[in-house]
Design an enzyme around this catalytic site. Structure first.
Site, mmCIF file in Angstrom:
data_model
loop_
_atom_site.group_PDB
_atom_site.id
_atom_site.type_symbol
_atom_site.label_atom_id
_atom_site.label_comp_id
_atom_site.label_asym_id
_atom_site.label_seq_id
_atom_site.Cartn_x
_atom_site.Cartn_y
_atom_site.Cartn_z
ATOM 1 N N CYS A 141 2.001 4.198 4.995
ATOM 2 C CA CYS A 141 2.345 2.789 5.209
ATOM 3 C C CYS A 141 1.437 2.137 6.257
ATOM 4 O O CYS A 141 1.199 0.921 6.203
ATOM 5 C CB CYS A 141 3.807 2.664 5.632
ATOM 6 N N CYS A 188 -1.347 0.427 4.493
ATOM 7 C CA CYS A 188 -1.004 -0.272 3.248
ATOM 8 C C CYS A 188 -1.195 -1.776 3.400
ATOM 9 O O CYS A 188 -0.662 -2.393 4.336
ATOM 10 C CB CYS A 188 0.439 0.019 2.849
ATOM 11 N N GLU A 205 -6.638 5.900 -21.053
ATOM 12 C CA GLU A 205 -5.207 5.674 -20.863
ATOM 13 C C GLU A 205 -4.371 6.728 -21.569
ATOM 14 O O GLU A 205 -3.367 7.204 -21.043
ATOM 15 C CB GLU A 205 -4.810 4.278 -21.349
ATOM 16 N N TYR A 219 3.590 0.990 -22.084
ATOM 17 C CA TYR A 219 2.646 1.065 -20.967
ATOM 18 C C TYR A 219 1.200 0.922 -21.448
ATOM 19 O O TYR A 219 0.441 0.093 -20.938
ATOM 20 C CB TYR A 219 2.794 2.381 -20.180
ATOM 21 N N ASP A 274 3.754 1.732 -14.975
ATOM 22 C CA ASP A 274 3.745 3.189 -15.070
ATOM 23 C C ASP A 274 4.528 3.735 -13.874
ATOM 24 O O ASP A 274 5.173 2.977 -13.150
ATOM 25 C CB ASP A 274 2.307 3.718 -15.078
ATOM 26 N N CYS A 309 6.739 -5.571 2.385
ATOM 27 C CA CYS A 309 7.443 -4.449 1.780
ATOM 28 C C CYS A 309 8.818 -4.265 2.401
ATOM 29 O O CYS A 309 8.941 -3.965 3.592
ATOM 30 C CB CYS A 309 6.625 -3.168 1.932
ATOM 31 N N CYS A 322 0.689 4.559 -1.464
ATOM 32 C CA CYS A 322 2.150 4.526 -1.652
ATOM 33 C C CYS A 322 2.575 5.748 -2.461
ATOM 34 O O CYS A 322 3.134 5.649 -3.547
ATOM 35 C CB CYS A 322 2.543 3.226 -2.353
#
Length: 353
Positions: free
Chosen positions: A205, A208, A45, A128, A146, A214, A198
């Site tokens: 899309c 997705c 991370e 985060y 994030d 959405c 995305c």
DNA sequence: CAGGCGTGGTG
DNA sequence: TCACCAAGCCT
């Protein structure tokens, strides 16, 4: 019987997609297992802060090979660790990484805190990273936000407020769709989605799993979310750098611990600005490279004019530094700017011979 | 809280 | 070529 709300459906659809399409990454536990190592999660991370998965890969492999656990990292030599981080950028992360490992070893018995608040108190661990480690390594429900999550959520709910003003609303929306169970998988699934489907430009899309829920997909141009403020133009600076060679060694300095490239080894250089002082650190028969080394930092670009010379055995520049074997310059841990400057000088020297 | 802080991939 | 932008943190 409970009626499923749209928020629950988003998490369910996304996790189902993740179960099939999760990226296999070195710091992730293999599918079907539940063995996320907090050390590896934390290390990954920190490396991934503002840094792409592709760039992190080899660094993560080298770090975990050399320092397999937090105790080993806590015992690392500062200069070794900074050199190992060279090229990855944002060097304050490396200094904080070491401070964090030592805090875990000294103050927490060698185990990472298993709560978001406990993690948040460690050096280099912000909102985060604390949420991500709590969720991924410890199975806590935490709202992980994030830049990927920010983008996915802004699109899911068509949040038109420009950043950064939209952050509280985005965070609230992310909270609403975060499930109680599998919060770590959910966070990673959101980030995978943002990285592979995305995307900032030309989102896919059509494939997705969330398009039916959405709000942006229902608009003419889903990619306009999130709305970002215009950026300021980067100023340009110039500077001079010196390659001082003596008997097969080159003079390297250690940069101050704070500020740009802080704590890293580097070539001696002038201040960088509009009209920097070009006085060399030692008197010598200097040659100057025809083309300055150009480099782009976060908030300015730089043209570094390189000068090179050989000096006698009795010459040592003023101030702290070390003579580094030219043949091992690749091991010095130079940040990219100086690595490229060194390369440019050596290319020129080779061409003259 | 806005700005300092690296680097490399991408369209 | 070049602007954009990335699994942010700190002050």
């Amino acid at each position: 019987m409970r009626v499923e709300g749209p928020e629950t459906k988003i998490a369910r659809d996304l996790l189902a997609h993740y179960d099939v399409h999760a990226r296999r990454l070195p710091w992730r536990a293999p599918p079907g297992t539940n063995a996320a190592d907090p050390y590896r999660v934390w290390l990954s991370e920190v490396m991934l802060q503002q840094t792409t998965v592709a760039a992190v890969g080899p660094y993560f492999a080298r770090f975990t090979e050399r320092w397999p656990d937090v105790a080993a990292l806590a015992a690392a030599d500062d200069a070794d660790l900074m050199a190992a981080w060279a090229g990855l950028g944002y060097y304050a992360r490396a200094r904080n990484l070491l401070a964090c490992a030592r805090a875990v070893a000294r103050d927490h018995g060698g185990r990472f805190p298993d709560t978001e608040a406990g993690l948040r108190a460690l050096p280099g661990v912000g909102a985060y990273t604390a949420a991500a480690v709590a969720a991924i390594a410890f199975g806590r429900r935490a709202v992980v936000v994030d830049a990927n999550v920010e983008r996915v959520v802004a699109r899911l709910f068509a949040i038109a407020t420009p950043l950064p003003a939209a952050r509280p609303a985005i965070r609230d929306a992310a909270d609403r769709i975060t499930p109680d169970a599998r919060a770590g998988d959910f966070a990673q699934a959101m980030m995978d989605l943002g990285a592979t489907v995305c995307t900032p430009r030309n989102p896919a899309c059509g494939i997705c799993p969330l398009r039916s829920d959405c709000a942006a997909f229902a608009t003419a141009d889903p990619a306009i979310f999130p709305v970002r403020p215009a950026k300021r133009a980067k100023p340009h600076r110039t500077g001079h750098g010196w390659w001082i060679e003596r008997d097969g060694h080159v003079w390297l300095v250690r940069r101050p611990d704070t500020g740009l490239l802080g704590g890293m080894r580097g070539l001696p250089s002038s201040d960088w600005g509009d009209a920097p002082d070009a006085t060399p650190p030692v008197a010598a028969d200097w040659r100057t490279l025809a083309d300055p080394v150009r480099h782009v930092f976060t908030h300015f670009s730089l043209s570094l004019t390189m000068h090179h010379a050989h000096v006698g055995d009795d010459v040592t520049p003023d101030g702290a530094g070390e003579w580094w074997p030219v043949a091992r310059i690749g091991d010095a841990g130079l940040p990219t700017l100086f690595a490229r400057a060194a390369q440019a000088v050596r290319r020129e020297q080779d061409a003259r011979n």
